[in-house]
Design a protein around this motif. Structure first.
Motif, short mmCIF file in Angstrom:
data_model
loop_
_atom_site.label_atom_id
_atom_site.label_comp_id
_atom_site.label_asym_id
_atom_site.label_seq_id
_atom_site.Cartn_x
_atom_site.Cartn_y
_atom_site.Cartn_z
N GLY A 24 0.82 -1.22 0.00
CA GLY A 24 0.00 0.00 0.00
C GLY A 24 0.85 1.25 0.00
N GLU A 25 1.93 1.24 0.79
CA GLU A 25 2.83 2.40 0.83
C GLU A 25 3.50 2.62 -0.52
N LEU A 26 3.92 1.52 -1.15
CA LEU A 26 4.58 1.61 -2.45
C LEU A 26 3.65 2.21 -3.49
N ILE A 27 2.40 1.75 -3.52
CA ILE A 27 1.44 2.27 -4.50
C ILE A 27 1.16 3.75 -4.23
N ALA A 28 1.06 4.11 -2.96
CA ALA A 28 0.81 5.51 -2.61
C ALA A 28 1.97 6.39 -3.06
N GLU A 29 3.20 5.93 -2.86
CA GLU A 29 4.37 6.71 -3.28
C GLU A 29 4.42 6.84 -4.80
N ALA A 30 4.03 5.78 -5.50
CA ALA A 30 4.01 5.83 -6.96
C ALA A 30 2.99 6.87 -7.45
N CYS A 31 1.83 6.89 -6.83
CA CYS A 31 0.79 7.86 -7.23
C CYS A 31 1.25 9.28 -6.94
N ALA A 32 1.87 9.48 -5.78
CA ALA A 32 2.35 10.82 -5.43
C ALA A 32 3.42 11.28 -6.40
N TRP A 33 4.29 10.37 -6.80
CA TRP A 33 5.36 10.71 -7.74
C TRP A 33 4.80 11.10 -9.11
N ALA A 34 3.68 10.50 -9.50
CA ALA A 34 3.10 10.74 -10.82
C ALA A 34 2.44 12.10 -10.94
N VAL A 35 2.15 12.75 -9.82
CA VAL A 35 1.46 14.04 -9.87
C VAL A 35 2.29 15.04 -10.66
N ILE A 99 10.73 7.79 -18.95
CA ILE A 99 10.14 8.15 -17.66
C ILE A 99 10.24 6.97 -16.72
N ALA A 100 10.17 5.74 -17.25
CA ALA A 100 10.31 4.54 -16.42
C ALA A 100 11.65 4.51 -15.68
N GLU A 101 12.70 5.00 -16.33
CA GLU A 101 14.02 5.01 -15.69
C GLU A 101 14.03 5.96 -14.50
N HIS A 102 13.39 7.11 -14.65
CA HIS A 102 13.30 8.07 -13.55
C HIS A 102 12.45 7.49 -12.42
N PHE A 103 11.37 6.79 -12.77
CA PHE A 103 10.52 6.18 -11.75
C PHE A 103 11.31 5.13 -10.97
N VAL A 108 11.27 3.36 -7.00
CA VAL A 108 11.43 1.92 -6.73
C VAL A 108 12.72 1.62 -5.97
N GLU A 109 13.84 2.14 -6.45
CA GLU A 109 15.12 1.78 -5.82
C GLU A 109 15.22 2.24 -4.37
N PRO A 110 14.89 3.51 -4.03
CA PRO A 110 14.94 3.90 -2.62
C PRO A 110 13.95 3.11 -1.75
N PHE A 111 12.77 2.84 -2.30
CA PHE A 111 11.77 2.10 -1.53
C PHE A 111 12.24 0.67 -1.26
N VAL A 112 12.83 0.04 -2.26
CA VAL A 112 13.31 -1.33 -2.10
C VAL A 112 14.47 -1.39 -1.12
N LEU A 113 15.39 -0.43 -1.20
CA LEU A 113 16.50 -0.41 -0.25
C LEU A 113 15.97 -0.26 1.17
N LEU A 158 14.23 -7.94 -5.64
CA LEU A 158 13.07 -7.29 -5.00
C LEU A 158 12.58 -6.11 -5.84
N ARG A 159 13.48 -5.47 -6.59
CA ARG A 159 13.05 -4.39 -7.47
C ARG A 159 12.09 -4.92 -8.52
N ILE A 160 12.36 -6.10 -9.04
CA ILE A 160 11.47 -6.70 -10.04
C ILE A 160 10.10 -6.95 -9.42
N ASP A 161 10.09 -7.49 -8.19
CA ASP A 161 8.82 -7.72 -7.50
C ASP A 161 8.07 -6.41 -7.30
N ALA A 162 8.80 -5.37 -6.89
CA ALA A 162 8.15 -4.08 -6.64
C ALA A 162 7.56 -3.50 -7.93
N GLU A 163 8.30 -3.60 -9.02
CA GLU A 163 7.79 -3.10 -10.30
C GLU A 163 6.53 -3.85 -10.73
N HIS A 164 6.53 -5.16 -10.51
CA HIS A 164 5.35 -5.95 -10.86
C HIS A 164 4.14 -5.54 -10.01
#
Length: 284
Positions: A24-35, A99-103, A108-113, A158-164
């Motif tokens: 849930g936190e990951l999805i929320a961060e992704a949405c906030a980043w997309a703004v 844009i995927a590279e920036h995302f 993804v990378e900071p969240f996974v770490l 884990l980055r692959i899992d997070a992206e999925h």
């Protein structure tokens, strides 16, 4: 290592468990980043050159046109419906990256770490014997959990899992809906950034034994940070910008790791910079 109930790779399973808990936190961060993505100019690569199409990303998405180009894009993102979050990830930026590279780099990378570090903390606090055995196998003393994670190499899978997880939740959702969902958290993040920028940098610990040979390099690094516009202390999302800034100031890559402990940067940011330098190898 941490108990037979975890199977042959206990920490890998534990990191996945913590990631699932934080979905849930990951999805929320992704949405906030997309703004704000909708308001950015849209670009395409045509015959090897990146050009503006004259529309914003949002305007092009509203007309049902694909945001990615034929010359760019990741194969796994190529079947996206126009105007969706997955489609915008495949769009090219003015510098020619996706844009995927920036995302990946900023979310993804900071969240996974951070997730891996939390899993390491859980293993340390709840499975002392297994944790000690793991540290012995890795050759680490456990004082730096970020370094333990790096040596354990749990991030990449884990980055692959997070992206999925992100694509499963948001891939087919229209970008405008993703932005609307992320707006409240985006405002919170913006307020936090303003607060950090307004506060004076935290005082550095006393450095009675700092080697003289660091003095000149440290002076250059501090001068580079002054007026750079980076958030202080520098967060993980700005790790790449920090490294670019230091190198542009004339610092050598081998000088940077020793300086990070004397600069106003977050621990995860310092770990990201060190990992980038190590990945680039000698002679960068």
């Amino acid at each position: 290592m941490l108990g037979s109930d975890f199977g042959p790779d206990p920490m890998a399973l534990l990191t996945r468990e913590v990631l699932r808990e934080r979905t849930g936190e990951l999805i929320a961060e992704a949405c906030a980043w997309a703004v704000g993505l909708s308001d950015q100019p849209h670009h395409l690569r045509l015959r090897g050159r990146v050009v503006r199409t004259g529309l914003t990303i949002g305007a092009r998405a509203a007309t049902g046109q694909s945001l990615g180009g034929e010359e760019d894009g990741r194969l796994e993102l190529g079947d996206a419906r126009p105007g969706t979050f997955q489609d915008v990830l495949n769009a090219v930026t003015p510098d020619g990256s996706l844009i995927a590279e920036h995302f990946d780099r900023e979310v993804v990378e900071p969240f996974v770490l951070d997730t891996c570090v939390r899993a390491a903390e859980r293993a340390r606090d709840t499975r002392a014997a297994g944790w000690a055995e793991l540290l012995d196998e890795l050759g680490e003393d456990g004082s730096d959990l970020v370094e333990v994670v790096r040596v354990g190499e749990w991030e990449a899978p884990l980055r692959i899992d997070a992206e999925h997880l992100v694509l499963a939740a948001l891939g087919a959702v229209p970008l405008v809906e993703v932005e609307a969902e992320g707006l409240p958290l985006s405002l919170v993040r913006a307020a936090e950034a303003v607060t950090r920028a307004a506060a004076p940098p935290p005082p550095r610990p006393a450095e009675p034994g700092r080697p003289d040979e660091l003095a000149g390099a440290l002076f250059l690094a501090e001068a580079a940070l002054t007026g750079s516009g980076l958030t202080l202390p520098v967060p993980p999302a700005q790790a790449d910008r920090l490294l670019d800034l230091l190198l542009a100031e004339g610092l050598l890559p081998e000088e940077v790791p020793a300086l990070l402990g004397h600069l106003p940067v977050e621990p995860l940011t310092a770990a990201e910079v060190r990992a980038t330098i190590a990945a680039l190898g000698p002679g960068v």
